[in-house]
Design a protein around this motif. Structure first.
Motif, PDB file in Angstrom:
ATOM      1  N   SER A   1       3.148  22.094   0.515  1.00  8.80           N
ATOM      2  CA  SER A   1       4.186  21.498  -0.331  1.00  8.80           C
ATOM      3  C   SER A   1       5.113  20.615   0.502  1.00  8.80           C
ATOM      4  N   LYS A   2       5.477  21.100   1.688  1.00  7.47           N
ATOM      5  CA  LYS A   2       6.341  20.332   2.585  1.00  7.47           C
ATOM      6  C   LYS A   2       5.647  19.054   3.048  1.00  7.47           C
ATOM      7  N   THR A   3       4.366  19.171   3.362  1.00  4.01           N
ATOM      8  CA  THR A   3       3.606  17.993   3.801  1.00  4.01           C
ATOM      9  C   THR A   3       3.467  16.976   2.688  1.00  4.01           C
ATOM     10  N   ALA A   4       3.239  17.457   1.456  1.00  2.33           N
ATOM     11  CA  ALA A   4       3.127  16.542   0.304  1.00  2.33           C
ATOM     12  C   ALA A   4       4.421  15.763   0.105  1.00  2.33           C
ATOM     13  N   ASP A   5       5.539  16.444   0.260  1.00  5.59           N
ATOM     14  CA  ASP A   5       6.831  15.752   0.123  1.00  5.59           C
ATOM     15  C   ASP A   5       6.997  14.701   1.234  1.00  5.59           C
ATOM     16  N   SER A   6       6.588  15.047   2.456  1.00  7.75           N
ATOM     17  CA  SER A   6       6.714  14.096   3.563  1.00  7.75           C
ATOM     18  C   SER A   6       5.836  12.870   3.357  1.00  7.75           C
ATOM     19  N   VAL A   7       4.611  13.100   2.877  1.00  6.96           N
ATOM     20  CA  VAL A   7       3.681  11.990   2.646  1.00  6.96           C
ATOM     21  C   VAL A   7       4.193  11.092   1.523  1.00  6.96           C
ATOM     22  N   THR A   8       4.701  11.726   0.450  1.00  7.64           N
ATOM     23  CA  THR A   8       5.246  10.935  -0.665  1.00  7.64           C
ATOM     24  C   THR A   8       6.443  10.115  -0.206  1.00  7.64           C
ATOM     25  N   ASP A   9       7.325  10.765   0.543  1.00  5.47           N
ATOM     26  CA  ASP A   9       8.505  10.069   1.035  1.00  5.47           C
ATOM     27  C   ASP A   9       8.133   8.940   1.991  1.00  5.47           C
ATOM     28  N   LYS A  10       7.045   9.133   2.737  1.00  5.59           N
ATOM     29  CA  LYS A  10       6.653   8.154   3.737  1.00  5.59           C
ATOM     30  C   LYS A  10       5.947   6.950   3.118  1.00  5.59           C
ATOM     31  N   TYR A  11       5.022   7.197   2.205  1.00  4.25           N
ATOM     32  CA  TYR A  11       4.144   6.125   1.755  1.00  4.25           C
ATOM     33  C   TYR A  11       4.418   5.624   0.342  1.00  4.25           C
ATOM     34  N   LYS A  12       5.300   6.281  -0.404  1.00  4.74           N
ATOM     35  CA  LYS A  12       5.567   5.807  -1.753  1.00  4.74           C
ATOM     36  C   LYS A  12       6.335   4.496  -1.682  1.00  4.74           C
ATOM     37  N   PRO A  13       5.800   3.431  -2.298  1.00 11.07           N
ATOM     38  CA  PRO A  13       6.485   2.135  -2.213  1.00 11.07           C
ATOM     39  C   PRO A  13       7.786   2.128  -3.005  1.00 11.07           C
ATOM     40  N   ILE A  14       8.757   1.378  -2.518  1.00  9.45           N
ATOM     41  CA  ILE A  14      10.041   1.221  -3.196  1.00  9.45           C
ATOM     42  C   ILE A  14       9.916   0.074  -4.183  1.00  9.45           C
ATOM     43  N   GLU A  15      10.290   0.337  -5.405  1.00  5.34           N
ATOM     44  CA  GLU A  15      10.138  -0.663  -6.457  1.00  5.34           C
ATOM     45  C   GLU A  15      10.998  -1.888  -6.149  1.00  5.34           C
ATOM     46  N   GLY A  16      10.377  -3.039  -6.323  1.00  4.04           N
ATOM     47  CA  GLY A  16      11.083  -4.295  -6.140  1.00  4.04           C
ATOM     48  C   GLY A  16      11.280  -4.707  -4.702  1.00  4.04           C
ATOM     49  N   VAL A  17      10.693  -3.952  -3.753  1.00  5.68           N
ATOM     50  CA  VAL A  17      10.860  -4.254  -2.328  1.00  5.68           C
ATOM     51  C   VAL A  17       9.492  -4.550  -1.730  1.00  5.68           C
ATOM     52  N   LYS A  18       9.369  -5.704  -1.088  1.00  8.99           N
ATOM     53  CA  LYS A  18       8.137  -6.072  -0.401  1.00  8.99           C
ATOM     54  C   LYS A  18       8.333  -5.879   1.097  1.00  8.99           C
ATOM     55  N   SER A  19       7.533  -5.009   1.690  1.00  8.39           N
ATOM     56  CA  SER A  19       7.637  -4.691   3.105  1.00  8.39           C
ATOM     57  C   SER A  19       6.315  -4.976   3.799  1.00  8.39           C
ATOM     58  N   GLN A  20       6.414  -5.369   5.089  1.00  2.84           N
ATOM     59  CA  GLN A  20       5.200  -5.580   5.880  1.00  2.84           C
ATOM     60  C   GLN A  20       4.464  -4.285   6.184  1.00  2.84           C
ATOM     61  N   TRP A  21       5.127  -3.153   5.913  1.00  4.55           N
ATOM     62  CA  TRP A  21       4.531  -1.848   6.189  1.00  4.55           C
ATOM     63  C   TRP A  21       4.214  -1.106   4.903  1.00  4.55           C
ATOM     64  N   ASP A  22       4.032  -1.842   3.812  1.00  8.08           N
ATOM     65  CA  ASP A  22       3.752  -1.245   2.516  1.00  8.08           C
ATOM     66  C   ASP A  22       2.383  -0.583   2.532  1.00  8.08           C
ATOM     67  N   ILE A  23       2.251   0.479   1.721  1.00 10.02           N
ATOM     68  CA  ILE A  23       0.985   1.213   1.654  1.00 10.02           C
ATOM     69  C   ILE A  23      -0.158   0.323   1.182  1.00 10.02           C
ATOM     70  N   LYS A  24       0.180  -0.724   0.404  1.00 14.85           N
ATOM     71  CA  LYS A  24      -0.863  -1.631  -0.078  1.00 14.85           C
ATOM     72  C   LYS A  24      -1.491  -2.395   1.083  1.00 14.85           C
ATOM     73  N   ILE A  25      -0.668  -2.778   2.055  1.00 11.30           N
ATOM     74  CA  ILE A  25      -1.205  -3.502   3.214  1.00 11.30           C
ATOM     75  C   ILE A  25      -2.063  -2.576   4.061  1.00 11.30           C
ATOM     76  N   ILE A  26      -1.621  -1.336   4.217  1.00 11.15           N
ATOM     77  CA  ILE A  26      -2.412  -0.359   4.976  1.00 11.15           C
ATOM     78  C   ILE A  26      -3.755  -0.130   4.303  1.00 11.15           C
ATOM     79  N   THR A  27      -3.707   0.029   2.952  1.00 12.29           N
ATOM     80  CA  THR A  27      -4.954   0.225   2.196  1.00 12.29           C
ATOM     81  C   THR A  27      -5.855  -0.990   2.319  1.00 12.29           C
ATOM     82  N   PHE A  28      -5.255  -2.180   2.259  1.00 18.05           N
ATOM     83  CA  PHE A  28      -6.043  -3.407   2.383  1.00 18.05           C
ATOM     84  C   PHE A  28      -6.745  -3.469   3.732  1.00 18.05           C
ATOM     85  N   LEU A  29      -6.064  -3.057   4.795  1.00 20.76           N
ATOM     86  CA  LEU A  29      -6.665  -3.101   6.125  1.00 20.76           C
ATOM     87  C   LEU A  29      -7.899  -2.217   6.210  1.00 20.76           C
ATOM     88  N   PHE A  30      -7.796  -0.996   5.712  1.00 21.98           N
ATOM     89  CA  PHE A  30      -8.939  -0.086   5.807  1.00 21.98           C
ATOM     90  C   PHE A  30     -10.059  -0.484   4.848  1.00 21.98           C
TER      91      PHE A  30
END
Length: 797
Positions: free
Chosen positions: A233-262
């Motif tokens: 449960s603690k790990t799930a919260d950390s992962v959500t907090d880490k990778y959940k994108p912020i609405e309306g914010v475009k970041s170079q470290w967004d999960i979409k870019i990471i997914t695109f790379l792999f």
């Protein structure tokens, strides 16, 4: 002029520090025009006017472009401060639980500070020099102002006024330039202070990370298992907090870019494999598709795919301006290096029947390497690492153990040794991770992956060079043509092996900024006294020099022997022995002296030790030194290898000569070693020194009553007519009358025969003498005794 120089300098301050130093030095030298004493004052003023006019025009011309240069200076400084502010926001906002994020932020901050410090220059010294120039022109202005002009002609007065005006203007330009430089220094110091504060904070956080890695650790994994539901449960919260994108914010470290790379890696890998399969099966000419090639086809496809993937990533890293892609592509290029080196090394070293098994044996390390690289790319949270990495390590360790048991007899021994070490690293990493030191296990794996990459790189180069030398017969060619190949093979590769240990440890340590700690350990003098100072770095340098001087010794000996062979092949062996010994003393003596200097061995200590030992060693080595002296005399040309000598009744061929002894292969097949001093004290004979023939005195006898002259003539003619190839034809065969024997007339035949085959030649000559005497009915007597039996009176009774 000066201001323009300063502006150009500051425009490149952060990128070209060395060039900047040179330019600033030239800056102070260019305007130093001067006049010397001329024929009169008027002539001096005229030349001074020309010099000052030239200086002033150059300054004015360059100052026209100073405004644009000034903007570039300020832009560079403000860009540095802006990047510093960006790194500060990134660093101060990092959570302690996100170790990889925190490490990346600390790395950016410390790298910027180090880059900035590399461009640091002694600006205040240049300001001081500028003050000197201003004072010089102040003095010039004062001198011109107070100079009386009544006795000057009109032309000289004009020169005087122009010189005064120019000197004032040049002084003002220097003053303005000094003020601008002082202003730039303030900006520079402000940026330096900000970067230093950020660097100190980053190092503080690094120290915390290092403490957690080596001392504190984390929660043991068996405790995590006990509270698995809470941990998940603690790990799930950390992962959500880490990778959940912020609405309306475009970041170079967004999960979409990471997914695109792999996804790009997956798609590229699949497409590249398909294209390579098509190319090999349908495009590659059949003459290249041999049976061995088909066995290695899978490995070839993987190798070409890895190389092209690394090239694409390199181009991507050089062309894009996206921080995540730059960081990720750099890590993936490093991983491609590992994979490519493994594949290419296997292709060069392993035959087709073994290559699949050899590749499989490295699979666990390849997989765990990709997992570690993925952790670093996605900046995985600590909670997730602590939860999933220990069981992953355990699985990989068991996997490696299974593959070793299955394929240990199907792969080369060297690869088997590497996999045994990999298994040991896996086991140590599993133990560390299950004890709660997960990041330490990551550190160990990164070290071994880098070390294995270096080892396989060196092995790959070595194998290629070995095959190249066999195909081109390198070692059969003169050393003058192959010295570079030998240098790479004998010096560079071993030195690379030594340095790879430090490089791999440094690389692994740099992930958590432990590089300074590692360098401190490497350079620390664990033996540090007034007499000697030893560190790991010193040992590596001395070992590297050992390979270098060994190469110099071998190449010098080969060149020396080549010279001796060209000059005189007959004495080349013995001269080479003497040259080898002299060269070894010189070369290794130089290595020893340099090594002692590197170790900072005290001269006083050496003198005391050598003085104490010299007397005892001198007495102990008396006989050895005597043999060395005689050995030098022998090698100087008295005896050469291949000569036949006779000493102490033993005849044989010289097989080797050293400083202490001479080896002889005797006629009876035995090998005898004579001390060099024995050869001189027992008066050895060199049987082949002059012409290879020795005088043999062959005795024979005939009966009394024989014609002496006839006997001599018959025997001489018979031996000459033999035309024996081992009798010297240049010297006459003589039979001489030697004595009156008890029952015969004795002769000796004087004949020069081959020293090596003397016993066989003498046998042939004696056979010829015997046949000649019998053929001519000349009696060959032999000892006879007459026995007279007397009867005594007792016998008659």
């Amino acid at each position: 002029m000066v201001e323009a120089w300063i502006i150009v300098i500051f425009a490149v301050v952060m990128k070209h520090a060395k060039l900047l130093t040179l330019v600033l030095a030239l800056l102070m030298a260019l305007p130093m025009h001067a006049v010397l004493k001329e024929e009169d004052l008027s002539k001096t003023l005229y030349i001074l006017r020309k010099e000052l006019t030239k200086t002033y025009l150059e300054m004015e011309e360059n100052m026209k472009s100073s405004k644009e240069m000034n903007k570039r200076i300020l832009t560079n400084l403000f860009s540095t401060m802006s990047r510093s502010n960006q790194n500060a926001l990134m660093l101060y906002s990092q959570k302690p639980d996100y170790v990889f994020d925190l490490t990346y932020a600390c790395h950016e901050a410390t790298d910027q500070y180090q880059d900035f410090k590399k461009a640091t220059l002694p600006f205040r010294q240049y300001v001081d020099k500028m003050n000197t120039e201003i004072a010089r022109y102040d003095s010039l202005v004062t001198s011109l102002s107070k100079m009386p002009t009544r006795r000057l002609d009109d032309s000289a007065k004009v020169d005087h006024d122009v010189c005064l005006t120019l000197a004032v203007n040049i002084r003002n330009n220097y003053t303005e330039t000094r003020e601008r430089m002082t202003e730039y220094i303030k900006y520079y110091e402000r940026a330096e202070e900000q970067l230093k504060t950020l660097n100190d904070y980053a190092n503080l956080r690094y120290n915390e990370i290092q403490t957690n890695i080596f001392k504190n650790g984390g929660e043991p994994y068996w405790d995590i298992i006990k509270s698995m539901q809470y941990q998940m449960s603690k790990t799930a919260d950390s992962v959500t907090d880490k990778y959940k994108p912020i609405e309306g914010v475009k970041s170079q470290w967004d999960i979409k870019i990471i997914t695109f790379l792999f996804l790009f890696i997956l798609i590229y890998g699949t497409l590249a494999i398909v294209l390579n399969i098509i190319a090999i099966r349908y495009v590659l000419p059949k003459r290249f598709r041999s049976a061995e090639f088909l066995k290695k086809r899978t490995c070839i496809i993987l190798a070409t795919t890895t190389i092209t993937f690394a090239l694409i990533l390199g181009i991507l890293r050089a062309t894009v301006n996206q921080n995540f892609l730059i960081m990720a592509s750099g890590l993936l290029v490093e991983y491609s290096w590992l994979l490519g080196v493994i594949l290419i090394s296997l292709l060069l070293r392993v035959d087709g029947n073994q290559i699949k098994s050899a590749f499989k044996i490295y699979t666990p390390l390849i997989v765990i390497g990709f997992i570690v690289i993925t952790f670093r790319i996605v900046l995985i949270p600590n909670d997730l690492v602590n939860l999933i990495f220990p069981p992953i390590l355990l699985v990989c360790a068991l996997w490696q153990w299974y593959l070793i048991r299955r394929y240990n007899k199907k792969i080369p021994k060297s690869d088997m040794n590497y996999t045994y070490i990999s298994l040991g690293v896996f086991v140590a990493s599993v133990i560390c991770s299950w004890m709660g030191y997960t990041l330490l296990s990551v550190q160990m794996l990164i070290w071994w992956i880098m070390q294995l990459t270096c080892i396989l790189t060196i092995t790959c180069i070595s194998e290629w060079m070995h095959k190249y030398s066999d195909s081109h017969h390198i070692y059969e060619q003169p050393v003058s043509k192959t010295w570079m190949f030998r240098f790479v093979y004998r010096v560079l590769l071993p030195v690379m092996g030594l340095c790879s240990v430090i490089i791999s440890i440094y690389y692994a340590a740099d992930v958590f900024n432990l590089s300074d700690v590692v360098m401190g350990i490497i350079t620390k003098r664990f033996i540090d006294t007034d007499s000697i100072s030893v560190s790991i770095l010193n040992i590596i340098i001395v070992a590297s020099l050992w390979f270098l001087f060994g190469y110099i010794n071998r190449i010098s000996l080969a060149l020396l022997r080549q010279h001796f062979v060209e000059k005189d092949p007959r004495t080349a062996d013995s001269r080479s022995v003497m040259g080898r010994n002299v060269l070894q003393v010189v070369v290794w003596g130089a290595w020893l002296l340099i090594s002692l200097a590197i170790m900072k061995v005290s001269n006083t200590w050496l003198i005391v030790i050598s003085g104490g030992l010299s007397t005892g060693i001198g007495f102990a080595m008396k006989d050895i030194l005597e043999n060395i002296y005689y050995g030098i005399s022998l090698m100087a040309g008295r005896i050469k290898i291949g000569d036949w000598i006779e000493c102490d009744g033993t005849k044989g061929k010289v097989s080797s000569i050293s400083y202490t002894s001479t080896m002889i292969e005797a006629i009876d097949g035995s090998v005898i070693a004579f001390q060099n001093s024995q050869l001189f004290t027992k008066n050895y004979k060199n049987l082949t020194r002059n012409h290879g023939f020795v005088l043999s005195l062959i005795p024979f006898n005939v009966a009394y009553g024989s014609n002496v002259k006839q006997v001599c003539s018959l025997v001489e003619d018979a031996v000459v007519n033999m035309k024996h190839p081992n009798i010297d034809k240049k010297k006459k065969v003589r039979a001489v009358f030697t004595e009156f024997g008890d029952s015969s007339v004795n002769f000796q035949l004087l004949c020069w025969v081959d020293a090596v085959k003397q016993i066989y030649v003498v046998s042939d000559i004696m056979e010829c003498i015997y046949d000649t005497l019998n053929k001519n009915n000349i009696e060959i007597p032999f000892p006879q005794r007459d026995i007279h039996v007397k009867n005594t009176p007792l016998d008659n009774q």
